[in-house]
Design a protein around this motif. Structure first.
Motif, PDB file in Angstrom:
ATOM      1  N   SER A  67      -3.802 -31.344  -1.064  1.00  0.00           N
ATOM      2  CA  SER A  67      -2.833 -32.268  -0.476  1.00  0.00           C
ATOM      3  C   SER A  67      -3.544 -33.173   0.507  1.00  0.00           C
ATOM      4  O   SER A  67      -3.994 -32.739   1.563  1.00  0.00           O
ATOM      5  CB  SER A  67      -1.725 -31.484   0.227  1.00  0.00           C
ATOM      6  N   LEU A  68      -3.668 -34.452   0.160  1.00  0.00           N
ATOM      7  CA  LEU A  68      -4.290 -35.430   1.036  1.00  0.00           C
ATOM      8  C   LEU A  68      -3.219 -36.249   1.737  1.00  0.00           C
ATOM      9  O   LEU A  68      -2.100 -36.408   1.244  1.00  0.00           O
ATOM     10  CB  LEU A  68      -5.198 -36.367   0.231  1.00  0.00           C
ATOM     11  N   ASN A  69      -3.559 -36.783   2.872  1.00  0.00           N
ATOM     12  CA  ASN A  69      -2.690 -37.691   3.598  1.00  0.00           C
ATOM     13  C   ASN A  69      -2.285 -38.824   2.658  1.00  0.00           C
ATOM     14  O   ASN A  69      -3.137 -39.479   2.058  1.00  0.00           O
ATOM     15  CB  ASN A  69      -3.445 -38.240   4.808  1.00  0.00           C
ATOM     16  N   PRO A  70      -0.978 -39.066   2.462  1.00  0.00           N
ATOM     17  CA  PRO A  70      -0.536 -40.131   1.539  1.00  0.00           C
ATOM     18  C   PRO A  70      -1.160 -41.482   1.856  1.00  0.00           C
ATOM     19  O   PRO A  70      -1.354 -42.315   0.975  1.00  0.00           O
ATOM     20  CB  PRO A  70       0.978 -40.151   1.732  1.00  0.00           C
ATOM     21  N   LEU A  71      -1.527 -41.672   3.147  1.00  0.00           N
ATOM     22  CA  LEU A  71      -2.099 -42.956   3.537  1.00  0.00           C
ATOM     23  C   LEU A  71      -3.399 -43.220   2.800  1.00  0.00           C
ATOM     24  O   LEU A  71      -3.743 -44.378   2.536  1.00  0.00           O
ATOM     25  CB  LEU A  71      -2.325 -42.955   5.050  1.00  0.00           C
ATOM     26  N   THR A  72      -4.137 -42.164   2.430  1.00  0.00           N
ATOM     27  CA  THR A  72      -5.438 -42.365   1.778  1.00  0.00           C
ATOM     28  C   THR A  72      -5.281 -43.018   0.422  1.00  0.00           C
ATOM     29  O   THR A  72      -6.252 -43.520  -0.154  1.00  0.00           O
ATOM     30  CB  THR A  72      -6.193 -41.030   1.617  1.00  0.00           C
ATOM     31  N   GLY A  73      -4.069 -43.037  -0.120  1.00  0.00           N
ATOM     32  CA  GLY A  73      -3.848 -43.714  -1.399  1.00  0.00           C
ATOM     33  C   GLY A  73      -4.136 -45.199  -1.318  1.00  0.00           C
ATOM     34  O   GLY A  73      -4.389 -45.847  -2.352  1.00  0.00           O
ATOM     35  N   ALA A  74      -4.182 -45.769  -0.113  1.00  0.00           N
ATOM     36  CA  ALA A  74      -4.487 -47.198   0.036  1.00  0.00           C
ATOM     37  C   ALA A  74      -5.901 -47.509  -0.416  1.00  0.00           C
ATOM     38  O   ALA A  74      -6.235 -48.676  -0.670  1.00  0.00           O
ATOM     39  CB  ALA A  74      -4.283 -47.622   1.494  1.00  0.00           C
ATOM     40  N   LEU A  75      -6.732 -46.472  -0.529  1.00  0.00           N
ATOM     41  CA  LEU A  75      -8.115 -46.692  -0.964  1.00  0.00           C
ATOM     42  C   LEU A  75      -8.258 -46.678  -2.479  1.00  0.00           C
ATOM     43  O   LEU A  75      -9.312 -47.051  -3.010  1.00  0.00           O
ATOM     44  CB  LEU A  75      -9.031 -45.614  -0.370  1.00  0.00           C
ATOM     45  N   ALA A  76      -7.232 -46.223  -3.194  1.00  0.00           N
ATOM     46  CA  ALA A  76      -7.348 -46.070  -4.652  1.00  0.00           C
ATOM     47  C   ALA A  76      -7.704 -47.375  -5.356  1.00  0.00           C
ATOM     48  O   ALA A  76      -8.562 -47.377  -6.253  1.00  0.00           O
ATOM     49  CB  ALA A  76      -6.055 -45.480  -5.218  1.00  0.00           C
ATOM     50  N   PRO A  77      -7.126 -48.533  -4.978  1.00  0.00           N
ATOM     51  CA  PRO A  77      -7.527 -49.779  -5.661  1.00  0.00           C
ATOM     52  C   PRO A  77      -8.998 -50.146  -5.419  1.00  0.00           C
ATOM     53  O   PRO A  77      -9.609 -50.811  -6.242  1.00  0.00           O
ATOM     54  CB  PRO A  77      -6.577 -50.830  -5.043  1.00  0.00           C
ATOM     55  N   LEU A  78      -9.538 -49.697  -4.283  1.00  0.00           N
ATOM     56  CA  LEU A  78     -10.932 -49.998  -3.976  1.00  0.00           C
ATOM     57  C   LEU A  78     -11.895 -48.999  -4.609  1.00  0.00           C
ATOM     58  O   LEU A  78     -13.084 -49.264  -4.736  1.00  0.00           O
ATOM     59  CB  LEU A  78     -11.152 -50.001  -2.449  1.00  0.00           C
ATOM     60  N   LEU A  79     -11.375 -47.834  -5.010  1.00  0.00           N
ATOM     61  CA  LEU A  79     -12.196 -46.770  -5.586  1.00  0.00           C
ATOM     62  C   LEU A  79     -11.563 -46.287  -6.891  1.00  0.00           C
ATOM     63  O   LEU A  79     -11.070 -45.162  -6.987  1.00  0.00           O
ATOM     64  CB  LEU A  79     -12.326 -45.591  -4.597  1.00  0.00           C
ATOM     65  N   PRO A  80     -11.542 -47.136  -7.905  1.00  0.00           N
ATOM     66  CA  PRO A  80     -10.853 -46.740  -9.141  1.00  0.00           C
ATOM     67  C   PRO A  80     -11.431 -45.464  -9.754  1.00  0.00           C
ATOM     68  O   PRO A  80     -10.699 -44.695 -10.382  1.00  0.00           O
ATOM     69  CB  PRO A  80     -11.073 -47.938 -10.067  1.00  0.00           C
ATOM     70  N   GLU A  81     -12.724 -45.196  -9.552  1.00  0.00           N
ATOM     71  CA  GLU A  81     -13.312 -43.989 -10.134  1.00  0.00           C
ATOM     72  C   GLU A  81     -12.807 -42.727  -9.454  1.00  0.00           C
ATOM     73  O   GLU A  81     -12.965 -41.621  -9.976  1.00  0.00           O
ATOM     74  CB  GLU A  81     -14.835 -44.031 -10.065  1.00  0.00           C
ATOM     75  N   LEU A  82     -12.154 -42.871  -8.251  1.00  0.00           N
ATOM     76  CA  LEU A  82     -11.605 -41.712  -7.548  1.00  0.00           C
ATOM     77  C   LEU A  82     -10.088 -41.724  -7.545  1.00  0.00           C
ATOM     78  O   LEU A  82      -9.459 -40.885  -6.892  1.00  0.00           O
ATOM     79  CB  LEU A  82     -12.111 -41.696  -6.093  1.00  0.00           C
ATOM     80  N   ALA A  83      -9.497 -42.662  -8.246  1.00  0.00           N
ATOM     81  CA  ALA A  83      -8.028 -42.818  -8.188  1.00  0.00           C
ATOM     82  C   ALA A  83      -7.317 -41.535  -8.583  1.00  0.00           C
ATOM     83  O   ALA A  83      -6.246 -41.195  -8.035  1.00  0.00           O
ATOM     84  CB  ALA A  83      -7.597 -43.970  -9.086  1.00  0.00           C
ATOM     85  N   ALA A  84      -7.883 -40.782  -9.528  1.00  0.00           N
ATOM     86  CA  ALA A  84      -7.235 -39.549  -9.998  1.00  0.00           C
ATOM     87  C   ALA A  84      -7.200 -38.487  -8.906  1.00  0.00           C
ATOM     88  O   ALA A  84      -6.372 -37.544  -8.981  1.00  0.00           O
ATOM     89  CB  ALA A  84      -7.966 -39.013 -11.226  1.00  0.00           C
ATOM     90  N   HIS A  85      -8.106 -38.585  -7.901  1.00  0.00           N
ATOM     91  CA  HIS A  85      -8.164 -37.581  -6.836  1.00  0.00           C
ATOM     92  C   HIS A  85      -7.386 -38.007  -5.599  1.00  0.00           C
ATOM     93  O   HIS A  85      -7.240 -37.210  -4.664  1.00  0.00           O
ATOM     94  CB  HIS A  85      -9.621 -37.345  -6.424  1.00  0.00           C
ATOM     95  N   LEU A  86      -6.903 -39.239  -5.566  1.00  0.00           N
ATOM     96  CA  LEU A  86      -6.222 -39.771  -4.393  1.00  0.00           C
ATOM     97  C   LEU A  86      -4.725 -39.874  -4.628  1.00  0.00           C
ATOM     98  O   LEU A  86      -4.266 -39.991  -5.780  1.00  0.00           O
ATOM     99  CB  LEU A  86      -6.773 -41.162  -4.052  1.00  0.00           C
ATOM    100  N   PRO A  87      -3.924 -39.845  -3.558  1.00  0.00           N
ATOM    101  CA  PRO A  87      -2.481 -40.088  -3.719  1.00  0.00           C
ATOM    102  C   PRO A  87      -2.237 -41.485  -4.303  1.00  0.00           C
ATOM    103  O   PRO A  87      -3.113 -42.347  -4.316  1.00  0.00           O
ATOM    104  CB  PRO A  87      -1.950 -39.980  -2.292  1.00  0.00           C
ATOM    105  N   ALA A  88      -1.012 -41.684  -4.760  1.00  0.00           N
ATOM    106  CA  ALA A  88      -0.655 -42.989  -5.324  1.00  0.00           C
ATOM    107  C   ALA A  88      -0.737 -44.058  -4.254  1.00  0.00           C
ATOM    108  O   ALA A  88      -0.412 -43.809  -3.090  1.00  0.00           O
ATOM    109  CB  ALA A  88       0.760 -42.939  -5.888  1.00  0.00           C
ATOM    110  N   PRO A  89      -1.163 -45.262  -4.624  1.00  0.00           N
ATOM    111  CA  PRO A  89      -1.256 -46.343  -3.632  1.00  0.00           C
ATOM    112  C   PRO A  89       0.114 -46.693  -3.087  1.00  0.00           C
ATOM    113  O   PRO A  89       1.103 -46.751  -3.837  1.00  0.00           O
ATOM    114  CB  PRO A  89      -1.862 -47.501  -4.422  1.00  0.00           C
ATOM    115  N   PRO A  90       0.227 -46.949  -1.803  1.00  0.00           N
ATOM    116  CA  PRO A  90       1.501 -47.412  -1.239  1.00  0.00           C
ATOM    117  C   PRO A  90       1.779 -48.846  -1.683  1.00  0.00           C
ATOM    118  O   PRO A  90       0.879 -49.529  -2.171  1.00  0.00           O
ATOM    119  CB  PRO A  90       1.256 -47.321   0.264  1.00  0.00           C
TER     120      PRO A  90
END
Length: 918
Positions: free
Chosen positions: A84-107
């Motif tokens: 369980s990661l802080n939902p805020l970290t999902g803001a990084l998913a567009p910048l790190l597409p190779e890690l998107a599967a490990h991050l929460p959904a982007p806000p």
């Protein structure tokens, strides 16, 4: 190529470790390019800390990517993300597409770009907190974009509690935009770890790590001068040096390609005006002079200042000039040849009013104006003469004589000056062909020809060609009949006995008398002083006690004190005579006096020989700790200095004969014999034949030992100096036993030593007489030991003690143990092994640590020594090993000897695969 060991950074590493030990923390590692920032961080990471480590790298791009070092670091954390990661970290998913599967959904996206960037910053800080405890390293932040700088300022104000942040950056890039933010961070100011160039001893240490051998001091000094102590530059230069096959000098090496590219990139980042001014600075010299540059380039002061500031900003210059010699070399070589010549001419013209002859000669030479160059070179030589710097004077005169269009009269005048300077200035190799060519091609007045011949003869002697030098000075003496002052000096040189084989001592004594008469006719006190020095030195070589009152009178008088160079030379020559006779007390006192005077007047040439004779005295006195390494260095360094090279090799061979390996010792002696016979050098020839005879006796080759001893005795008879021949006589007696031949030569020796003060020869004579008089042998050997011991001749004392113990057999156990301890203090492993064999033969107990034979020294072989030793154990010759490993034969010899010493072996035949297995 880098060193496996971090050199010269222990304090900085301790500071960085302390800065990152507690969290939260920020450390800024800064310094110029190539200073070792990344290397320091790598060393930090070699010790596990129990924290996750992420490393992000800034790239040198024309348009840096936003947050690129941070995103680079996050990509390495992929496997660690989960749960369980802080939902805020999902803001990084567009910048790190190779890690998107490990991050929460982007806000949802925000309309305000500023707010969106703020959310990304908060998300990055949150993710860093989730990854803790964490050590985050961001490299080369000076190349970062403004967004990255803004994030680092934000991060410094919101550090996660388990984060240690390390940032590396270049100082020449200017003040980092985040420095103030880092200084005011709530968690405390960032710890700054500043890296500075290595100091000269540290450059030498780094070179030793890379070359697998300590460099010679002169090599290390030149390396520091060329590199400015910047580790990357040092490593690049040494890589080029190794690829070039380890040449004798660094000066002719091409600039490493990587370094050239870096310097040229910096140069061409400047505008046209600044680049042309920096190019002119490279021609003018390593240090920058604003006013001189303005005159050479025709630019105004403001333009010059702006250009130099720009070059300093990109790391080409520092406050007082080019960052290091190689940076200047790269810039200099980038200037087209025609422009270089023009700039040199402009610089020469601008310097005319300064009277700086040396700089003027350099610039006119490079400008192709040879006549003006020769004028200024001669003036520079005269200045160097006035300051007692003959070496520099010789270099300037060589330069002037090598120029085109110099009139014949000027060339002869320069050559005579060169002959005087080169003898004391270590320029004999370069000066010899020039002086020889002038003698062969020019019609000269007798006095001028005589002076030039005298200089030529001294240069030949200096280069090691004793016979040719002696013959040339004899020819000079005939030309100098009308110049009594020069004649007296020439005859005084001919009176020295140790440098020529085919002149009896009677002739040297006659030359000394002729020199005294010439000195009287000249009325020149300095010539009289030179003759008196020679006479006293000749008497010391003969072991005549009458020589010492002459020496002490000269030392107490004002004439010698007022001539410091003559004083230093005299002390050196007298010390050698005292050493040859075995008077170590006088030799050491004279060396100390000579060194003190030589240091005061910076007499460079004599310093080389002072070091050598000091080492020879240390050998005789039994001060052997570190002496083998000193001897190897001197044998290498003196290869181009003929006057010292034979004695250097003799010393090395003498140590190896006692320590091992015997094969290398024999090679040393054979080399000296071959060269000494070719050039006619008496003392080295007699000594080398004698030493080889003694070595062959220890190898049970009595026949060959007798042959070499006979050859040495033949030379002693031809010379008439029996003080030099006592050990050869003892070797012959040991080889042939009690024979008529032995009795005859011992009687000759006793007659030749009558009335002499020569403890070394006296001890050898007593030992030889003991062989021929078995009934008196015990008393004679006791006397031989006492003579050597009283004179401080430790190795001679040990040998006499060993003889006495061997003679007494079972009753000689105490003597054999005493010899063993004397040899043990010298680490003379071959002698130790021989005494142990004798003790076993007589059932005498062998004390620890020698019980069982050779001592195991327990020292670890270096990687290079191990490679060489493995090949030596396989039966390869030194030359074959040198070819296979791309080393010099001398280096291989050094490694073999060192390996044998560390393993406690005396011969390469004793090396086994088991010993060398790793």
């Amino acid at each position: 190529m880098t060193s496996g060991k971090l050199v010269g950074r222990s304090a900085e590493l301790d500071l960085l470790r302390a800065a990152t030990a507690a969290t939260p923390s920020v450390a800024l590692v800064e310094g110029e390019a190539g200073i070792g920032k990344s290397r320091l961080v790598r060393e930090l990471l070699t010790v596990p800390s129990g924290r996750r480590v992420l490393i992000g790298q800034c790239e040198q791009l024309q348009e840096p990517l936003p947050l690129s070092p941070l995103l680079d670091a996050f990509r390495q954390a992929g496997p660690a993300l989960g749960g369980s990661l802080n939902p805020l970290t999902g803001a990084l998913a567009p910048l790190l597409p190779e890690l998107a599967a490990h991050l929460p959904a982007p806000p949802p996206a925000l309309a305000d770009p500023g707010a969106d960037r703020h959310r990304v910053f908060r998300a990055a800080v949150a993710l860093l907190g989730e990854l803790g405890p964490l050590l985050l390293v961001l490299e080369d932040v000076h190349w970062a974009d403004t967004v990255t700088f803004d994030f680092l300022a934000f991060l410094a104000a919101h550090l996660p509690p388990d984060l240690a942040l390390v940032i590396t950056a270049r100082t020449e890039a200017g003040r980092l935009p985040i420095r103030e933010a880092l200084a005011r961070a709530p968690s405390g100011a960032a710890r700054v770890v500043g890296l500075h160039p290595l100091r000269p001893p540290e450059v030498a240490q780094l070179a030793g790590e890379i070359l697998d051998a300590a460099p010679a001091p002169a090599f290390a000094d030149r390396l520091y001068e060329k590199t400015g102590g910047i580790p990357f530059v040092v490593e690049e230069v040494l890589r080029t040096y190794l690829e070039a096959g380890r040449p004798d000098t660094l000066d002719d090496l091409a600039v490493p390609t990587a370094l050239r590219d870096v310097v040229l990139h910096r140069l061409f980042s400047l505008d046209d005006d600044a680049r042309e001014i920096v190019e002119a600075a490279a021609v003018v010299g390593r240090s920058t002079d604003d006013r001189l540059l303005a005159e050479v380039t025709g630019r105004d002061a403001a333009t010059i200042a702006r250009a130099l500031a720009g070059a300093q900003g990109v790391g080409l210059l520092q406050e007082d000039g080019f960052r290091h010699a190689l940076a200047r070399q790269v810039v200099y070589e980038s200037v087209p040849a025609a422009r270089r010549r023009w700039l040199h001419l402009r610089t020469g013209r601008a310097l005319e009013s300064t009277g700086r002859s040396a700089r003027l000669a350099h610039h006119y030479l490079r400008a192709g104006h040879h006549a003006e160059m020769a004028t200024h070179a001669e003036a520079a030589a005269e200045t160097a003469f006035a300051h007692g710097n003959d070496a520099t004077a010789a270099r300037f005169l060589l330069t002037a004589l090598g120029a085109d269009g110099v009139p014949q009269e000027t060339r002869v005048r320069l050559a005579v000056k060169l002959g005087r300077a080169a003898v004391d200035g270590l320029a004999h190799a370069e000066a010899l062909p020039i002086v020889a060519r002038l003698l062969a091609t020019e019609r000269l007045p007798a006095a001028v020809r005589g002076e030039l011949r005298f200089a030529h003869g001294r240069l030949l002697r200096q280069s090691g060609d004793a016979r040719a030098g002696h013959l040339e000075i004899e020819r000079a003496a005939r030309d100098l009949a009308g110049a009594p002052a020069l004649l007296g000096r020439a005859l005084a040189v001919l009176a020295a006995p140790e440098t020529v084989t085919d002149r009896h001592v009677r002739e040297h004594l006659a030359r000394c008398d002729e020199a005294a008469e010439a000195a009287r006719r000249s009325g020149d006190p300095s010539v009289d002083l030179a003759v008196r020095i020679t006479r006293s030195g000749l008497l010391l070589e003969l072991g005549q006690p009458a020589g010492w009152p002459l020496v002490f009178d000269l030392l107490d008088g004002d004439d010698l004190r007022s001539a410091p160079r003559e004083h230093a030379r005299a002390c050196l020559n007298w010390a050698q005579g005292a050493l040859h006779a075995g008077r170590l007390d006088h030799a050491e006192a004279l060396l100390a006096s000579g060194r003190r005077v030589a240091d005061q007047v910076e007499y460079l040439r004599i310093a080389v020989v002072l070091d050598l004779v000091t080492a020879l005295v240390d050998h005789a006195a039994g001060r052997w700790d570190g002496l083998l390494d000193r001897a190897r260095l001197m044998a290498e360094a003196h290869t181009a200095f003929g006057a010292a090279s034979l004695d250097s090799r003799l010393l090395l061979g003498a140590l190896l004969a006692a320590i091992g390996p015997a094969e290398e010792a024999a090679d040393c002696f054979s080399d000296v014999i071959a060269v000494a016979e070719r050039v006619g050098a008496a003392w080295p020839l007699i000594s080398a034949r004698t030493a080889l005879a003694r070595l062959l006796l220890t190898l049970d080759d009595a026949g060959a030992a007798a042959d070499h001893a006979r050859a040495a005795i033949t030379q002693v008879r031809a010379k008439g100096i029996w003080v030099w021949g006592a050990e050869a006589v003892l070797c012959l007696v040991d080889a042939v036993g009690h024979t008529d031949e032995a009795s005859t030569v011992v009687a000759e020796l006793a007659a030749g030593l009558m009335g002499t003060d020569a403890p070394r020869a006296r001890s050898a004579l007593l030992a030889a007489q003991a062989v021929l008089a078995p009934g008196d042998a015990d008393g004679l050997l006791v006397a031989a030991r006492a003579v050597a011991g009283d004179a401080g001749l430790v190795y001679d004392q040990a040998r006499a003690t060993e003889r006495l113990g061997s003679l007494r057999g079972v009753a000689g156990g105490e003597d054999l143990e005493s010899a063993l301890r004397l040899y043990g203090a010298l680490h003379a492993t071959r002698d130790i092994a021989r005494v142990c064999r004798t003790m076993r033969l007589h059932n005498v107990p062998i004390p620890y640590p020698w019980r069982g034979g050779r001592p195991a020294l327990g020292q670890t072989l270096s990687a290079q020594e191990h490679r060489v030793a493995v090949l030596a154990a396989a039966g390869r010759t030194n030359q074959e090993i040198a070819t296979e490993l791309f080393l010099s034969r001398r280096t291989v010899e050094s490694h073999v000897s060192s390996a044998l010493r560390k393993l406690g072996r005396t011969s390469r035949k004793d090396l086994t695969d088991d010993q060398l297995s790793r």
